[in-house]
Write a protein that holds these residues in place. Structure first.
Motif: not given
Length: 146
Positions: A110-137
């Motif tokens: 219940a703690g993980a479900l209530l206080f864990g990352e939402s799917s939107r937050e995970r997607q936003q984090r994934r997009v940020r990481l992808d942008k960072r990886d492209r810049k590095r490349q």
């Protein structure tokens, strides 16, 4: 009714006058020399009349519009904090009713479900990481071309 100009002033009035003078300076109504001269007059002022002389050729400050406070719902965004304390109680009740120990695993779930990352937050984090990886490349590609 306006107070007579010969009324003596205190530190609070001088500080308020300095703030108003600084606002006029920030708005571009005063040059540096004028600001220095007028701030000296404000610092040495003893009466309201002394302060009034400093602001005679400056416009009155505009009253700021009050920003309406955002109304927060009574239950609103705090519902996970309100629900989580009830989960262990429900787990204990379920344990005594069902005689199954695994119901206590519901507490961290219940703690993980209530206080864990939402799917939107995970997607936003994934997009940020992808942008960072492209810049590095791109940087690495530019470095290898040299």
């Amino acid at each position: 009714m306006a107070e007579p100009p010969e009324i003596r002033i205190g530190t609070a009035e001088r500080e308020d006058a300095m703030k108003r003078l600084s606002d006029h300076f920030a708005a571009g109504r005063l040059s540096v020399a004028e600001f220095d001269e007028r701030s000296g007059i404000v610092a040495a002022a003893l009466t309201r009349g002394d302060l009034d002389k400093v602001f005679t050729d400056l416009p009155e400050p505009l009253a700021e519009k009050p920003v309406p406070a955002q109304r927060e719902s009574r239950f609103g965004a705090h519902w996970p904090e309100r629900v989580m304390p009830v989960i262990p109680i429900i787990a204990v009740i379920l344990f005594f009713v069902t005689h199954q120990w695994w119901v206590f695993l519901l507490i961290p779930l219940a703690g993980a479900l209530l206080f864990g990352e939402s799917s939107r937050e995970r997607q936003q984090r994934r997009v940020r990481l992808d942008k960072r990886d492209r810049k590095r490349q791109r940087r690495l590609d530019r470095g290898s071309e040299d």
